[in-house]
Motif scaffolding. Structure first.
Motif, PDB file in Angstrom:
ATOM      1  N   UNK A   1       6.841   6.408  -2.730  1.00 11.67           N
ATOM      2  CA  UNK A   1       8.282   6.416  -3.278  1.00 11.67           C
ATOM      3  C   UNK A   1       8.783   7.562  -3.521  1.00 11.67           C
ATOM      4  N   UNK A   2      10.198   8.522  -3.535  1.00 14.19           N
ATOM      5  CA  UNK A   2      10.266   9.870  -4.421  1.00 14.19           C
ATOM      6  C   UNK A   2      10.127   8.994  -6.231  1.00 14.19           C
ATOM      7  N   UNK A   3      10.086  10.203  -6.623  1.00 20.24           N
ATOM      8  CA  UNK A   3      10.347   9.584  -8.239  1.00 20.24           C
ATOM      9  C   UNK A   3      11.488   9.864  -8.803  1.00 20.24           C
ATOM     10  N   UNK A   4      11.779   8.212  -9.314  1.00 19.97           N
ATOM     11  CA  UNK A   4      12.904   7.827  -9.970  1.00 19.97           C
ATOM     12  C   UNK A   4      13.849   8.833 -10.161  1.00 19.97           C
ATOM     13  N   UNK A   5      14.135   9.929 -10.947  1.00 13.55           N
ATOM     14  CA  UNK A   5      14.828  11.488 -10.743  1.00 13.55           C
ATOM     15  C   UNK A   5      15.914  12.087  -9.558  1.00 13.55           C
ATOM     16  N   UNK A   6      14.509  11.670  -8.475  1.00 14.60           N
ATOM     17  CA  UNK A   6      15.179  12.586  -7.178  1.00 14.60           C
ATOM     18  C   UNK A   6      15.202  11.424  -6.859  1.00 14.60           C
ATOM     19  N   UNK A   7      15.122   9.648  -6.221  1.00 18.85           N
ATOM     20  CA  UNK A   7      15.480   8.803  -5.195  1.00 18.85           C
ATOM     21  C   UNK A   7      16.662   9.788  -4.293  1.00 18.85           C
TER      22      UNK A   7
ATOM     23  N   UNK B   1       1.155  -1.620   0.314  1.00 15.54           N
ATOM     24  CA  UNK B   1      -0.046   0.335   0.129  1.00 15.54           C
ATOM     25  C   UNK B   1       0.648   1.262   0.143  1.00 15.54           C
ATOM     26  N   UNK B   2       1.988   0.932   0.367  1.00 19.48           N
ATOM     27  CA  UNK B   2       3.357   2.545   0.186  1.00 19.48           C
ATOM     28  C   UNK B   2       3.592   1.954  -1.322  1.00 19.48           C
ATOM     29  N   UNK B   3       3.069   1.540  -2.468  1.00 17.67           N
ATOM     30  CA  UNK B   3       4.277   1.805  -3.627  1.00 17.67           C
ATOM     31  C   UNK B   3       3.531   2.346  -4.588  1.00 17.67           C
ATOM     32  N   UNK B   4       4.268   2.879  -4.942  1.00 11.34           N
ATOM     33  CA  UNK B   4       3.505   3.782  -6.099  1.00 11.34           C
ATOM     34  C   UNK B   4       2.497   3.354  -7.312  1.00 11.34           C
TER      35      UNK B   4
END
Length: 223
Positions: free
Chosen positions: A122-128, A60-63
């Protein structure tokens, strides 16, 4: 995510981010609530289950997961009059509809005065790797000492620095207890100052009592 995958010193690792929520629904006025976004395993690591409804489920914490929320006891009591039928209702948080799945027991305010929790996306891939707004906590595995965990986390930090120099250079993991993290620094100094002030007042009271006893003894010297 790297710490979860690599660290063996912990039975689990979870993340959180403190937030302010603007909540609203058709039957109640909008209000601001102090809350937190947490990974789905947070309350399991804290060994704290909702007294009403259920905990966050894995995933439930997945994008892209359906938005859900767990209420704090005071929100449930003050906003919903302690109605057990609140489970399953829809609550808007910052204009996004969330399904209420649980209510936490009284005095559960993790991490600091939170009264509402939703899954941490989760943060966006480009700012992870450059996003550093997530607090991380874990529970030591059975038989693992504090020093062993600190050594392992330092080694993992060095691995990440070598693998990702652009984002992880000079970034290290520092282990702290919960009290050190939230009651250390200036807060600790304030507590120690208050303790010192109370001790000083106690010394003054003892001195006054001693003076009264001495004066009484001097008055009755002839006896």
């Amino acid at each position: 995510e790297d710490w979860r995958a690599k660290a063996r010193s912990f039975s689990g690792v979870a993340g959180f981010r403190q937030q302010q929520f603007t909540v609203s629904d058709p039957d109640h006025p909008a209000e601001r609530v102090s809350g937190a976004a947490v990974t789905a395993n947070t309350f399991g690591l804290l060994r704290q289950q909702p007294f009403l409804g259920r905990d966050f489920a894995p995933g439930e914490d997945a994008a892209g997961a359906a938005p859900v929320v767990i209420l704090g006891h005071s929100v449930w009591k003050n906003r919903y009059s302690s109605d057990p039928a609140v489970i399953g209702r829809t609550l808007k948080i910052n204009d996004a509809a969330h399904s209420i799945i649980g209510v936490m027991p009284e005095r559960m305010r993790f991490p600091t005065n939170a009264d509402m929790w939703r899954p941490l996306q989760p943060p966006a891939p480009e700012t992870r790797r450059t996003s550093r707004q997530i607090g991380v906590f874990g529970r030591l595995a059975n038989g693992v000492t504090w020093n062993q965990a600190a050594v392992e986390m330092a080694a993992i930090s060095r691995e990440l620095q070598a693998a990702y120099p652009e984002s992880n250079t000079n970034i290290e993991a520092r282990l702290m207890t919960f009290n050190e993290r939230f009651n250390g620094g200036p807060i600790r100094l304030i507590f120690l100052s208050l303790l010192g002030a109370v001790g000083f007042v106690l010394l003054i009271a003892c001195a006054n009592v001693a003076n009264l006893l001495l004066a009484r003894s001097a008055y009755r010297t002839r006896e």
